[in-house]
Write a protein that holds these residues in place. Structure first.
Motif, PDB file in Angstrom:
ATOM      1  N   THR A 109     -31.705  11.649 -26.373  1.00  0.00           N
ATOM      2  CA  THR A 109     -30.968  12.262 -25.266  1.00  0.00           C
ATOM      3  C   THR A 109     -29.511  12.479 -25.645  1.00  0.00           C
ATOM      4  O   THR A 109     -28.962  13.561 -25.425  1.00  0.00           O
ATOM      5  CB  THR A 109     -31.056  11.365 -24.011  1.00  0.00           C
ATOM      6  N   GLY A 112     -28.962  15.239 -28.062  1.00  0.00           N
ATOM      7  CA  GLY A 112     -29.222  16.579 -27.551  1.00  0.00           C
ATOM      8  C   GLY A 112     -30.571  17.139 -27.971  1.00  0.00           C
ATOM      9  O   GLY A 112     -30.823  18.328 -27.833  1.00  0.00           O
ATOM     10  N   SER A 115     -32.813  18.721 -25.073  1.00  0.00           N
ATOM     11  CA  SER A 115     -32.194  19.758 -24.247  1.00  0.00           C
ATOM     12  C   SER A 115     -32.860  21.115 -24.457  1.00  0.00           C
ATOM     13  O   SER A 115     -32.200  22.121 -24.626  1.00  0.00           O
ATOM     14  CB  SER A 115     -30.708  19.850 -24.573  1.00  0.00           C
ATOM     15  N   ASN A 121     -29.748  19.686 -17.265  1.00  0.00           N
ATOM     16  CA  ASN A 121     -28.949  18.737 -18.025  1.00  0.00           C
ATOM     17  C   ASN A 121     -29.735  17.440 -18.207  1.00  0.00           C
ATOM     18  O   ASN A 121     -29.752  16.579 -17.330  1.00  0.00           O
ATOM     19  CB  ASN A 121     -27.616  18.471 -17.322  1.00  0.00           C
TER      20      ASN A 121
END
Length: 152
Positions: A109, A112, A115, A121
């Motif tokens: 997380t 990233g 994502s 988000n």
């Protein structure tokens, strides 16, 4: 200090609650419930109220501090440490695996790597869901680990 003072007052009048330690899987489900409370307090409480009473984030108070403080009192009065010491091997390794799984999830997380959903988000959502669900297995795993390898 606030919790200690509250406990000192309440302990004088409160009758002791006798109960055995719930199975660790039940405690994991309780951690999931605490994650929902943590998320609700983090998202639902307006930002201007997050520091009411000089508290840095009411989500931590509602989702972690009060439940863990209360569980610690109940655990201490009912000698739950014996149950943690005598936990079955499969349960111990399950807790350790869950804790390491959370490390991987947190690492991914923050890096990233999760994502991939547009306009979502993941970092903020994970920050609001992970702490209580991670704290329960990590606490049990650490207590059992230190008992097994350092106190046993």
């Amino acid at each position: 200090l606030n919790f200690t003072l509250i406990y000192a007052v309440i302990a004088q009048f409160a009758a002791p609650v006798k109960m055995n330690m719930p199975h660790p899987v039940i405690l994991l489900l309780f951690g999931a419930f605490l994650s929902a409370a943590f998320y609700g307090a983090a998202v639902g409480v307006p930002q201007k109220w997050q520091f009411l009473g000089n508290v840095v984030g009411w989500a931590y108070v509602i989702g972690l501090y009060i439940p863990f403080f209360t569980a610690g009192i109940v655990a201490g009065r009912n000698d739950w440490m014996k149950s943690v010491e005598e936990m079955e091997t499969w349960c111990v390794w399950m807790l350790r695996t869950i804790a390491v799984g959370f490390w991987v999830l947190i690492f991914c997380t923050v890096g990233g790597w999760l994502s991939f959903i547009p306009n979502f988000n993941v970092f903020i959502t994970a920050n609001y869901l992970i702490p209580p669900a991670y704290a329960v297995p990590m606490t049990l795993a650490l207590i059992q680990f230190f008992h097994q390898y350092f106190n046993g």
